[in-house]
Design an enzyme around this catalytic site. Structure first.
Site, PDB file in Angstrom:
ATOM      1  N   VAL A  12     -36.403 -14.503   1.777  1.00  0.00           N
ATOM      2  CA  VAL A  12     -36.264 -13.731   0.623  1.00  0.00           C
ATOM      3  C   VAL A  12     -38.137 -14.048  -0.202  1.00  0.00           C
ATOM      4  CG1 VAL A  12     -34.424 -14.216  -0.386  1.00  0.00           C
ATOM      5  CG2 VAL A  12     -36.199 -16.059  -1.135  1.00  0.00           C
ATOM      6  N   SER A  13     -38.285 -12.935  -0.483  1.00  0.00           N
ATOM      7  CA  SER A  13     -39.537 -12.554  -0.812  1.00  0.00           C
ATOM      8  C   SER A  13     -40.312 -13.242  -2.097  1.00  0.00           C
ATOM      9  CB  SER A  13     -39.631 -11.395  -1.434  1.00  0.00           C
ATOM     10  OG  SER A  13     -39.845 -10.386  -0.135  1.00  0.00           O
ATOM     11  N   THR A  14     -39.413 -14.267  -3.001  1.00  0.00           N
ATOM     12  CA  THR A  14     -39.480 -14.907  -3.779  1.00  0.00           C
ATOM     13  C   THR A  14     -39.741 -15.941  -4.171  1.00  0.00           C
ATOM     14  OG1 THR A  14     -39.219 -13.574  -5.791  1.00  0.00           O
ATOM     15  CG2 THR A  14     -41.003 -12.509  -5.162  1.00  0.00           C
ATOM     16  N   GLN A  17     -35.846 -16.043  -6.039  1.00  0.00           N
ATOM     17  CA  GLN A  17     -34.936 -15.381  -5.323  1.00  0.00           C
ATOM     18  C   GLN A  17     -33.647 -16.712  -4.246  1.00  0.00           C
ATOM     19  OE1 GLN A  17     -36.969 -12.196  -2.927  1.00  0.00           O
ATOM     20  NE2 GLN A  17     -36.283 -10.699  -4.674  1.00  0.00           N
TER      21      GLN A  17
END
Length: 179
Positions: A12-14, A17
């Site tokens: 996931v990007s962050t 998340q």
């Protein structure tokens, strides 16, 4: 033979998340090891993906929940797929149903990646447009000013200035209080 492993890769990007949906799908698929990463997919220069490439051996399989979890740029993911092929490693995308071992599977993956990259670019464009619109409306972005944006601090500074500073009973300027 017989020592091949199935590695799951979830990204996931962050940090805020959640990986649980991806991890559940990878576990259901039956992977031996899951590598988790919280990093943007716009670059392949990521700690966990690099580690994955180091541990893979010929005959192993890499499983991702969805192809865009591997990365969000066409060039980066196609390069990864080519590197997998060169090392004799299979790639499976669970939700996309792609198998990179076949010419049609590779072609479908590449088409899917074009759309993943387009989606990332559109998100970025919408975010920039939204920020520009808010800025035009007067919204200020960034960290608040330590005095100007805190009315109590600003009032205290104005009082201090009006009183020519804080002077003790002996007329000596005192250090200003913490705000």
């Amino acid at each position: 033979m017989g020592t091949e492993k199935i590695f799951g890769y979830a990204r996931v990007s962050t940090e805020d998340q959640d990986l649980s949906l991806q991890i559940a799908a990878l576990e259901k698929f039956g992977v031996d090891h899951i590598i988790e990463e919280h990093a943007s997919g716009k670059t392949m220069d990521r700690k966990q993906i690099k580690m994955l490439f180091k541990v893979l051996r010929s005959g192993d399989t890499v499983v991702v929940w969805k192809l865009d979890r591997l990365g969000r740029t066409l060039i980066g993911v196609v390069s990864a797929i080519e590197e997998f092929e060169a090392q004799g490693i299979s790639l499976v995308s669970i939700t996309d149903g792609f198998d990179a071992r076949t010419p049609m599977g590779r072609a479908m993956m590449q088409i899917s990646l074009v759309f993943a990259e387009l989606e990332r670019n559109l998100i970025s464009e919408r975010t920039k447009a939204g920020m520009a619109a808010r800025k035009a409306e007067g919204q200020v972005f960034g960290r608040k000013h330590s005095i100007r944006d805190f009315p109590k601090r600003l009032d205290a500074l104005r009082r201090l200035h009006a009183d020519n500073g804080l002077k003790g009973s002996d007329g000596v300027l005192m250090v200003s209080p913490k705000w």
